[in-house]
Design a protein around this motif. Structure first.
Motif, short mmCIF file in Angstrom:
data_model
loop_
_atom_site.label_atom_id
_atom_site.label_comp_id
_atom_site.label_asym_id
_atom_site.label_seq_id
_atom_site.Cartn_x
_atom_site.Cartn_y
_atom_site.Cartn_z
N MET A 1 18.72 65.55 25.02
CA MET A 1 17.45 65.50 26.30
C MET A 1 17.66 64.04 26.84
SD MET A 1 13.57 66.25 25.57
CE MET A 1 12.64 64.72 25.36
N ASN B 1 20.97 63.70 29.66
CA ASN B 1 21.28 64.20 30.61
C ASN B 1 20.26 64.28 31.52
OD1 ASN B 1 23.46 65.63 29.42
ND2 ASN B 1 22.32 67.86 29.54
N HIS C 1 30.04 65.21 25.64
CA HIS C 1 29.66 63.30 25.54
C HIS C 1 29.50 62.20 24.50
CE1 HIS C 1 28.61 65.73 29.49
NE2 HIS C 1 27.65 66.21 28.66
N CYS D 1 25.33 78.19 30.08
CA CYS D 1 26.13 78.14 31.02
C CYS D 1 26.93 76.99 30.34
CB CYS D 1 25.41 76.97 31.92
SG CYS D 1 24.92 78.10 33.73
N ARG E 1 31.20 77.27 30.71
CA ARG E 1 32.35 76.18 30.77
C ARG E 1 32.19 75.26 30.15
NH1 ARG E 1 27.74 77.77 35.02
NH2 ARG E 1 28.93 79.40 36.22
N MET F 1 25.27 89.35 37.21
CA MET F 1 25.87 88.05 37.83
C MET F 1 25.46 87.37 36.51
SD MET F 1 23.24 88.19 40.69
CE MET F 1 23.23 86.64 41.29
N GLN G 1 25.39 82.97 35.77
CA GLN G 1 24.28 82.47 37.04
C GLN G 1 23.92 81.85 36.21
OE1 GLN G 1 24.99 82.64 40.66
NE2 GLN G 1 22.90 82.26 40.58
N CYS G 2 23.28 80.26 35.86
CA CYS G 2 21.74 79.62 35.53
C CYS G 2 21.18 80.39 35.74
CB CYS G 2 22.61 77.92 36.13
SG CYS G 2 21.18 77.40 35.32
N PHE H 1 17.37 77.58 33.43
CA PHE H 1 16.47 76.20 32.96
C PHE H 1 16.80 74.14 32.54
CE2 PHE H 1 16.73 74.24 28.54
CZ PHE H 1 14.83 73.68 28.27
N GLY H 2 18.29 74.47 32.14
CA GLY H 2 18.62 73.14 32.51
C GLY H 2 18.21 71.47 32.13
N PHE I 1 15.37 69.94 34.13
CA PHE I 1 15.65 69.93 34.83
C PHE I 1 14.23 71.63 35.59
CE2 PHE I 1 16.67 73.95 37.99
CZ PHE I 1 17.00 73.14 39.24
N MET J 1 14.77 80.27 40.03
CA MET J 1 16.02 81.18 39.14
C MET J 1 16.02 81.83 38.66
SD MET J 1 18.13 77.38 39.64
CE MET J 1 19.35 77.02 38.74
N GLN K 1 18.70 78.71 45.98
CA GLN K 1 17.19 78.69 46.42
C GLN K 1 17.03 78.18 47.21
OE1 GLN K 1 16.85 81.40 44.40
NE2 GLN K 1 17.95 81.32 43.05
N SER L 1 20.86 71.87 37.85
CA SER L 1 20.70 72.21 35.89
C SER L 1 21.65 72.23 35.17
CB SER L 1 19.99 73.55 36.14
OG SER L 1 21.37 74.54 36.38
N LEU L 2 22.83 71.02 36.19
CA LEU L 2 23.09 70.78 35.20
C LEU L 2 25.16 72.10 34.18
CD1 LEU L 2 22.68 67.79 33.03
CD2 LEU L 2 24.00 67.65 35.36
N CYS L 3 24.51 73.17 35.11
CA CYS L 3 25.34 74.34 35.41
C CYS L 3 26.86 74.41 35.14
CB CYS L 3 24.85 75.42 35.53
SG CYS L 3 25.66 75.91 37.82
N GLU M 1 33.73 73.42 37.79
CA GLU M 1 34.72 74.43 37.96
C GLU M 1 35.26 75.08 39.30
OE1 GLU M 1 33.75 78.25 34.88
OE2 GLU M 1 32.70 78.99 36.65
N ILE N 1 25.44 63.11 35.64
CA ILE N 1 24.88 62.45 34.76
C ILE N 1 24.45 61.15 34.55
CG2 ILE N 1 24.76 62.07 32.11
CD1 ILE N 1 25.32 64.97 31.64
N ARG O 1 22.09 59.75 36.53
CA ARG O 1 20.86 59.56 36.38
C ARG O 1 20.13 58.29 35.79
NH1 ARG O 1 19.76 66.31 34.63
NH2 ARG O 1 20.13 66.96 36.45
#
Lengths: 253, 476
Positions: free
Chosen positions: A45, A48, A86, A140, A144, A169, A172-173, A176-177, A180, A191, B330, B366-368, B373, B386, B389
């Motif tokens: 947390m 990021n 990271h 995600c 990924r 889908m 698709q995120c 949450f993030g 975010f 979302m 969105q 959201s850093l997805c 990709e 990041i 930020r």
């Protein structure tokens, strides 16, 4: 095998049933499980959100706690992603070469729960029984960063009584993030509403996932809209052997 | 120095702009539909290439090498372009570029220009500068024309009018072209645009273009497009002025081979663009008689100076990251307050413009990881986000309440004793907000959570408490 748990901070406090389920599954498979109370949080947390100075002591703590652990299991993809993706960079930025070495040495021993089962322990059938219709949300980070692929689905397909339905889908995120969700609440909610629409469309009783962070978000939306769909972590489904409605307690939406 | 990215300095912060846009159901429908279509086309043609990953890696390496040797390649470009009969001008910032271009148009005694494919001109606010000097700019790219006539702002870097549907475009055309009747079909709209533009192509003497690539070895410029309006804009006027960001350089002509495979597939889901214009200087009796290149810095060298985030300049403006981004999906592009929207805008604008003005943009994700990709030049956008930020926090632009919350959380997570204490306190603090098994109406930042979602109540027993007890009683 001796398996050391890393139960991320939010799982420790908000979702204790997930950690218990991991213990149940691993012990059922004949392994010895240990929990090191010194563990707290991976620092994701903070990292990021740009608070790298605050994340560094958490990295140090993780490394010190698990220095001698053989296999570390974490039922949260995003924490594993933080460590794997990271930590090397954060350690490098610290300018401490000894820390870099320690990080390099430990990260190869950290496994996300489904990775541990399928890749390291080589099992897909863990002897679970869960007579419900389930759809699965891949986070995600799992998708990924860790590239878990269909490992969680392999595990679910082996569960007796379980009907797995595909989530549209799926890549698709959920919105949450981490921070975010509170820094951009309107976009995050938009979302989430798409994700909920997809979940409800499947007519599943349960939306499962490998990350309680996403499930916290998705479950919060499913609950707010009174959809009656529950969110249950993958580990809790795999721990379930009886006819209890959701395996472990909690996760009710 | 007057570095400027469109109107980004005056734009509201991302969450505020987004709140309004998310409530616009027509816009969201338009954006979702358009990005779904482009994404599906892209996936199909990318899937045809077994060497896609190698192509991406080649592109990344070419861009990295070029950026690390940009001074060298820029000078080679200037030499080659000058040799071929072009004139090269250097602009440090937006104001200087505008002065150069306005001066050139006035020098030729003209008061009209036709423009094509130059988002960079939106970056420097060229149109208002031209208008202030009594010069009328006409956008000729169909989408840019829709934006210009609609007195609107672009919402996508490849498809600037993506947020408009056919009915809205018809309405704009009827109003601004003075048409009493216009059909509803795409061909009706393109016919109207064609009639409006043809006359300008034939009359106006100065063209202004952008560039997709500028080749250092040969001094050539490359512009790709779908409509052919660009081709006319590049070949019919007597004078052509190309405004080019310095990062658009590629070393050799052969390097185009890599990018011309990646760009159309990523941008519009086409194997090749319908029109690929490549020209070198001037050719007597063929095309413009005078050719000027304005090489624009406008903050790019300061981006280059940061090894962490300079990969941002590798961008070839394909827009694939916008189309795949669940956040952009969105809101559309306007929320980003810049001509550069979506994930790439979220990392480019704050670096060009000051962080103070754009501090919300690195958090507009959201850093997805979907952007990374699909990026054809492998810009690790989440990683750059990041790092940016971290810069926001380091430079003290993060909100005070957030800083305090983060420091508090770092303290609480500092050891197991504090974490257990925090758990105990949370259990007590949640009591007034508890509705059965979940919480609602929380104060402060958490209120942004409970505005839209339930939050489970903190259970009585944490995992570590359970484990400790279990240790005493032994495994069940």
């Amino acid at each position: 095998m001796l398996i050391s748990l890393f139960i991320a901070c939010y799982n420790d406090v908000l979702f204790p049933q997930t950690g218990k389920a991991v213990v149940t599954v691993l012990e059922r498979l004949g392994h010895t499980v240990e929990f090191r109370p010194a563990q707290t949080c991976c620092g994701q947390m903070h990292y990021n959100s740009g608070y790298h100075a605050e994340a560094l002591p958490l990295l140090r703590r993780f490394v010190e706690t698990y220095r001698d652990a053989e296999v570390i299991c974490c039922p949260s993809s995003s924490c594993v992603s933080m460590i794997r993706e990271h930590y090397p960079r954060l350690a490098r930025d610290s300018g401490d070469p000894a820390l870099q070495k320690e990080v390099d040495a430990v990260i190869g021993r950290v496994y996300e729960f489904s990775e541990l089962l399928v890749d390291r322990l080589g099992v897909t059938d863990v002897g679970a029984f869960y007579p419900h219709t389930v759809t699965f949300h891949t986070s995600c980070h799992a998708l990924r960063s860790l590239h878990v692929g269909d490992k969680p689905l392999q595990l679910l397909r082996a569960v007796r009584g379980l009907t797995l339905v595909e989530l549209p889908m799926a890549d698709q995120c959920c919105g949450f993030g981490g921070t975010f969700a509170v820094k951009n609440p309107d976009v995050s909610a938009a979302m989430l509403s798409e994700k909920i629409h997809c979940i409800v469309e499947t007519r599943a009783e349960v939306c499962s996932g490998g990350d309680n962070s996403c499930l916290l978000h998705i479950g919060g939306g499913l609950g707010r809209q009174r959809t009656g769909v529950q969110t249950v972590h993958l580990a809790e489904i795999l721990a379930s052997t009886g006819p209890a409605p959701t395996g472990a307690e909690g996760g009710k939406a | 120095m007057s570095v400027r990215v469109g109107h980004a300095a005056q734009a509201p912060e991302f969450p505020i702009a987004a709140k309004e846009l998310v409530a616009n159901s027509q816009l969201r429908r338009n954006v979702r539909r358009a990005t779904d279509v482009i994404q599906a086309k892209r996936a199909r043609v990318v899937g045809e290439r077994p060497d896609w990953q190698q192509l991406r890696e080649s592109a990344r390496q070419i861009k990295q090498h070029t950026l690390e040797n940009l001074d060298h390649y820029l000078e080679r470009f200037e030499e080659a372009c000058t040799r071929a009969g072009g004139k090269v001008h250097w602009a440090r910032d937006a104001d200087e570029a505008n002065r150069i271009i306005v001066g050139l148009v006035q020098g030729y005694g003209e008061d009209e220009v036709i423009k094509v494919k130059t988002m960079t001109s939106d970056e420097i606010c060229l149109n208002p500068a031209l208008e202030a000097a009594g010069i009328t700019p006409y956008e000729t790219d169909l989408a840019d024309l829709i934006v210009q006539l609609g007195e609107d702002r672009p919402s996508h870097i490849v498809v600037p009018a993506l947020h408009r549907n056919r009915l809205e475009i018809r309405e704009i055309f009827m109003r601004k072209m003075g048409l009493e009747n216009l059909g509803f079909e795409p061909t009706d709209l393109t016919t109207a645009a064609r009639q409006y533009l043809r006359e300008k192509f034939l009359r106006v003497k100065v063209g202004i273009s952008g560039a997709n690539f500028a080749v250092a070895e040969t001094g050539s410029i490359c512009v790709v497009e779908s409509e052919g309006n660009g081709r006319m804009c590049l070949s019919l006027p007597r004078v052509l002025i190309s405004l080019i960001g310095i990062e658009k350089i590629v070393p050799t002509f052969q390097d185009l081979e890599v990018f011309l495979q990646l760009l159309p597939r990523s941008a519009t889901g086409e194997r090749m663009n319908p029109y690929n214009s490549i020209w070198t200087g001037v050719t007597p009796g063929d095309g413009p008689e005078e050719f000027h290149v304005v090489l624009l810095d406008n903050g790019r060298t300061s981006v280059l100076a940061d090894a962490d985030t300079r990969q941002t300049l590798a961008c070839i403006r394909c827009g694939a990251c916008l189309n795949t981004c669940p956040v952009y999906r969105q809101t559309g592009g306007h929320a980003y307050g810049s001509v550069y929207g979506g994930p790439i805008g979220a990392i480019l604008t704050p670096q060009l413009q000051s962080m103070e003005h754009s501090r919300s943009l690195p958090y507009a994700s959201s850093l997805c990881g979907a952007c990374y990709e699909v990026c054809p030049v492998k810009i690790n956008i989440p990683e750059v986000l990041i790092q940016l930020r971290a810069r926001v926090v380091r430079e003290g632009h993060s909100p005070f309440s957030e800083r305090m919350a983060m420091k508090g959380a770092a303290f609480a997570l500092g050891d197991e004793g504090r974490l257990s204490l925090a758990h105990a306190l949370a259990r007590i603090a949640q009591v007034p907000f508890r509705h059965g098994d979940h919480l609602g109406g929380l104060p402060g930042m958490l209120g942004h959570w409970t505005e839209f979602r339930d939050l489970p109540a903190v259970p009585q027993e944490s995992f570590r408490q359970w484990w400790e007890k279990r240790g005493k009683d032994g495994p069940q």
